[in-house]
Design a protein around this motif. Structure first.
Motif, PDB file in Angstrom:
ATOM      1  N   SER B 265      21.449  28.538   6.993  1.00 23.36           N
ATOM      2  CA  SER B 265      20.879  29.428   7.879  1.00 23.36           C
ATOM      3  C   SER B 265      21.355  28.880   9.488  1.00 23.36           C
ATOM      4  O   SER B 265      21.680  28.683  10.650  1.00 23.36           O
ATOM      5  N   SER B 266      20.552  27.493   9.580  1.00 21.04           N
ATOM      6  CA  SER B 266      20.261  26.360  10.946  1.00 21.04           C
ATOM      7  C   SER B 266      22.267  26.594  10.768  1.00 21.04           C
ATOM      8  O   SER B 266      22.340  26.200  11.875  1.00 21.04           O
ATOM      9  N   VAL B 287      15.304  28.125  18.649  1.00 19.01           N
ATOM     10  CA  VAL B 287      16.613  27.227  19.380  1.00 19.01           C
ATOM     11  C   VAL B 287      16.259  25.237  19.006  1.00 19.01           C
ATOM     12  O   VAL B 287      16.940  24.939  18.663  1.00 19.01           O
ATOM     13  N   GLY B 288      14.585  25.074  18.720  1.00 22.22           N
ATOM     14  CA  GLY B 288      14.161  23.816  19.242  1.00 22.22           C
ATOM     15  C   GLY B 288      14.458  23.182  20.214  1.00 22.22           C
ATOM     16  O   GLY B 288      14.411  23.456  20.889  1.00 22.22           O
ATOM     17  N   ARG B 292      20.760  20.983  22.683  1.00 19.36           N
ATOM     18  CA  ARG B 292      21.206  20.532  21.584  1.00 19.36           C
ATOM     19  C   ARG B 292      21.773  21.633  20.141  1.00 19.36           C
ATOM     20  O   ARG B 292      22.149  21.972  18.909  1.00 19.36           O
ATOM     21  N   PHE B 293      21.336  22.770  21.157  1.00 14.35           N
ATOM     22  CA  PHE B 293      21.534  23.712  20.050  1.00 14.35           C
ATOM     23  C   PHE B 293      22.924  24.635  20.129  1.00 14.35           C
ATOM     24  O   PHE B 293      22.949  24.788  20.884  1.00 14.35           O
ATOM     25  N   ALA B 548       9.557  19.976  15.204  1.00 17.08           N
ATOM     26  CA  ALA B 548       9.565  20.508  16.968  1.00 17.08           C
ATOM     27  C   ALA B 548      10.212  19.997  17.626  1.00 17.08           C
ATOM     28  O   ALA B 548       9.807  18.935  17.452  1.00 17.08           O
ATOM     29  N   GLY B 549      11.407  20.507  18.688  1.00 17.53           N
ATOM     30  CA  GLY B 549      11.785  20.812  19.249  1.00 17.53           C
ATOM     31  C   GLY B 549      12.854  19.227  19.064  1.00 17.53           C
ATOM     32  O   GLY B 549      13.890  19.258  19.974  1.00 17.53           O
ATOM     33  N   GLN B 550      14.058  19.915  17.516  1.00 19.71           N
ATOM     34  CA  GLN B 550      14.551  19.164  16.905  1.00 19.71           C
ATOM     35  C   GLN B 550      15.792  19.679  17.012  1.00 19.71           C
ATOM     36  O   GLN B 550      15.856  21.343  17.165  1.00 19.71           O
ATOM     37  N   SER B 551      16.830  19.071  16.454  1.00 15.39           N
ATOM     38  CA  SER B 551      17.884  19.837  16.030  1.00 15.39           C
ATOM     39  C   SER B 551      18.571  20.129  14.817  1.00 15.39           C
ATOM     40  O   SER B 551      17.511  19.122  13.974  1.00 15.39           O
ATOM     41  N   VAL B 552      19.881  20.195  14.031  1.00 18.90           N
ATOM     42  CA  VAL B 552      19.793  20.411  12.827  1.00 18.90           C
ATOM     43  C   VAL B 552      20.201  18.844  12.253  1.00 18.90           C
ATOM     44  O   VAL B 552      19.685  18.972  11.373  1.00 18.90           O
TER      45      VAL B 552
END
Lengths: 196, 560
Positions: B265-266, B287-288, B292-293, B548-552
């Motif tokens: 999904s992400s 969003v994280g 970078r979202f 938290a605050g990161q991306s895929v």
């Protein structure tokens, strides 16, 4: 509109219900969303039961551009406009009490005349004047009076409205454009309609 | 026609006019005059909770599960402050609620009187609006305004604080007086130009993803969402609170993304060329790292609240209005499409990143419990949860078939929500099966409400995921605090089966995988509230995870 360091000032005009607690709701919103109030003027508006508030808020650009939308969520806020980029005319009022013994009184009064300020109270050693205009005009008068000994300076904060004509006032935006400047520039008077 | 009544009577008559048939609350000195007239209004059913937080969460659960405005009563001072967590929970998730609190008499306000608390001041940032009513004459109009504000626009909780002597004062009530709310506008249809711009982006997109948030649930736009998704063959990702807005057995269902969402999904959100956000506020759990979202996608944001547009994520096409109305505007403009290649790619992502890991173990794991609950109830129960690992297992492994069958504290993340919200949901849905999936931590924050369930013959089924741990805390301390475990273990949990029996409920303990189905069936068959104590593996980490605050790019799919 930038005031340096990525911070920005915005002028917001809001019509709000004249009810207890409205100011607390607004100031609470500003606090928790990270907006800082640079100036605030409140008074009864032309409509009964409604007050007009004019704010100048400052903060990071990404944050302050949402001020109007956030304010509009408050139920007691009837109408809100971010008039920063609009063609506005705005004024601020200051009361300045300054040392004015007989020796320097003439010089002080001369400045009062140049700036079209009104003397509203006079004592043996001091006098109090009122001045209205843009921030730069008031700032520069205060700066000039400093050497006589400022006793008290009281400023109202900015009130603003949209212009009725399409003619833009060139230096009405000085409140913003000079915000990051450490020096004040003595304004040039330009007739009755000027914005000194 | 105006009636001359006491303040208490005005409140009750106005509540009835608003269609209220049930109120959750607990009395105290300042609100006694209101309780004093309840016997005159038998159509107002009062459910006595054991704590005001329970009253607030019950009203919340009732509201989310029925769409009606939930109502809570509490007294002044501590009664009112105990409501606050419930108000904050409802506020964060835009749940329509009206709370009525007693206040000390008018003459005593501001004197630090016994049981005085400035609840309008305290609840200001946690309510959509609130009132302190100083005249009985104003009560009727205030109650009607409060309901109007709570249920329209972006919904939310509204609190009305009423001094004790305003309840007893006589006043005039005109049930037909018009509302006086200048400047309060209710968005419905969006501007046609915004809809056009959005439709154009949708029709041009080759890799679109719908991100369905709580707004779809709140505006009850389930059929419209499905129609749009099917017409243009767009995969539907639901946010945590968007779960159950789209049937999860549908071929276009693509799970929920974000911190503990499905990896596929992400990844779908990250790889899309267009995100069509219906009623999600681009929450940080999805969003994280905002920078970078989903960098390569254009974004459409459909929301009723203009303040949400561009708040965290800059969007290409904002569409402001009521989601249900906007679907109606959008549907005829969106072209039929197949998106075959993109849908095949999503299937590929689902196969490559299965995300629904159930650890191979002979022991009982939380995932086994939710999977069994989903199978035995055929995905048709209403599920409430607390907050933590059990909540995420529930979100991941329960396959929701029915619209609006998932009640969870998404924004506020309120542990303890699970016990009273299930009571409210059962009151609002007496014929439906309600399972409350609890952690042993959150359950003990509000377990006193079991008495409320028993007293009112509410057959709520409580599934306690009992691992004697604050599981999510344990995992975070392991991952982010170098395994320095502090205050994460519960060494003195009560015997939950005995606890059930002490409350006059049925208690069942399950310790093995092969006991699951029969125990769940037994609970379902029991005509009354049940606690099932699922004694699960002590420590089990939750995957997938995007810290938290990161991306895929930092997605952790499996344990190392």
């Amino acid at each position: 509109m930038a005031a340096g360091n990525g911070t920005q000032q915005r002028t917001i005009s809001a019509l709000v219900q004249d009810k207890p607690g409205v100011l607390a709701r607004i100031s609470g919103l500003f606090r928790r969303r990270g907006f800082n109030i640079a100036s605030l003027a409140v008074g009864r508006s032309e409509s009964p039961g409604l007050s007009r508030m004019t704010f100048v808020v400052e903060g990071p650009e990404e944050v302050v551009k949402h001020v109007a939308a956030q304010l509009d969520r408050l139920i007691d806020v009837v109408e809100v406009r971010d008039i920063t980029e609009s063609n506005i005319v705005w004024r601020e009022l200051a009361l300045i009490k300054v040392n004015a013994p007989a020796k320097t009184r003439g010089e002080v009064l001369e400045l009062t005349n140049v700036y079209r300020a009104n003397v509203i109270d006079i004592g043996v050693e001091s006098l109090t004047m009122e001045i209205s205009g843009g921030r730069q005009k008031i700032d520069s008068l205060i700066e000039l009076l400093r050497k006589f000994g400022l006793l008290e300076v009281i400023r109202t904060g900015r009130v603003a409205t949209l212009r009725g004509t399409l003619v833009e006032g060139e230096d009405d935006g000085l409140f913003q454009s000079d915000a990051s400047s450490p020096t004040y520039i003595l304004p040039v008077t330009s007739g009755e309609s000027g914005s000194v | 026609m105006s009636k001359h009544l006491s303040g208490s009577q005005i409140v009750c008559e106005a509540l009835l006019k608003e269609g209220v048939d049930v109120v959750f609350g607990i009395p105290g000195g300042a609100i006694l005059p209101l309780y004093g007239v309840l016997s005159q209004y038998p159509d107002l059913r009062h459910i006595l909770t054991r704590h005001e937080q329970g009253a607030a969460h019950s009203a919340d659960g009732y509201s989310r599960s029925t769409g009606k405005v939930g109502v809570a009563f509490a007294t002044s001072g501590p009664g009112a402050t105990n409501l606050v967590t419930g108000l904050a929970t409802a506020m964060m998730d835009s749940v329509p609620m009206v709370a009525i609190t007693g206040q000390v008499g008018r003459a005593a306000i501001g004197t630090d009187a016994f049981q005085e608390a400035d609840i309008t001041g305290a609840s200001m940032p946690l309510t959509k609006h609130n009132y302190l009513v100083m005249r009985a004459d104003d009560l009727g109009a205030t109650v009607h305004e409060a309901f109007h504000i709570a249920r329209t626009g972006r919904p939310g909780p509204v609190l009305i604080d009423i001094p004790k002597d305003v309840f007893t004062e006589m006043g005039n009530y005109d049930p037909d007086a018009p509302l006086d709310l200048p400047g309060y506008q209710i968005p419905c249809k969006a501007e046609e130009s915004q809809v056009e711009a959005a439709a154009k982006l949708i029709n041009e997109s080759e890799k679109p993803v719908i991100l369905a948030g709580h707004g779809v649930v709140l505006s009850r736009a389930f059929d419209e969402l499905r129609e749009l998704a099917e017409k243009a063959q767009i995969p539907v990702v639901t946010t945590l609170l968007g779960i159950s807005s789209f049937p999860e057995d549908h071929v276009l269902s693509t799970g929920f993304p974000g911190m503990h969402g499905m990896a596929y999904s992400s990844l779908a959100v990250d790889q899309a060329d267009l995100i069509i956000n219906f009623g999600s506020r681009f929450d940080d759990r999805i969003v994280g790292d905002a920078k970078r979202f989903s960098r390569s996608s254009k974004k459409i944001h459909v929301d009723i609240d203009p303040a949400e547009i561009n708040k965290t994520i800059a969007v290409d096409a904002p569409v402001v209005g009521n989601i249900k109305d906007i679907f109606g505007q959008l549907l005829p403009k969106v072209k039929q499409k197949t998106h075959l290649e993109w849908l095949q790619h999503i299937e590929h992502l689902k196969a490559e990143h299965p995300s629904l890991r159930i650890p191979e173990s002979d022991r009982l794991m939380g995932q086994h419990v939710v999977k069994a609950l989903s199978d035995v109830t055929k995905g048709e129960a209403i599920i409430t949860t607390g907050v933590g690992q059990h909540q995420m297992w529930a979100a991941q492994h329960y396959q929701f078939k029915n619209a609006n069958s998932w009640l969870s504290s998404g924004g506020a993340g309120t542990m303890g929500y699970e016990v009273p919200s299930a009571i409210g949901a059962q009151v609002g849905n007496p014929d439906k099966l309600i399972w409350s999936i609890c952690g042993d931590g959150g359950f003990q924050m509000t377990l006193m409400e079991l008495a409320t369930a028993v007293e009112n013959n509410l057959p709520v089924k409580y599934a306690i995921m009992n691992n004697n741990h604050l599981g999510m805390i344990t995992q975070w301390q392991d991952f982010f605090y170098e395994g320095d475990f502090q205050a994460e273990t519960y060494t003195a949990n009560p015997d939950f089966v005995k606890l059930a029996e002490a409350y006059g409920m049925k208690g069942i303990r399950v310790t093995k995988q092969d006991e699951l189905e029969s125990a769940i069936a037994e609970a379902n068959a029991h005509d009354g509230p049940v606690i099932v104590d699922f004694v699960i593996e002590k420590v089990d980490d939750l995957y997938p995870m995007i810290p938290a605050g990161q991306s895929v790019e930092e997605l952790i799919e499996e344990p190392n």
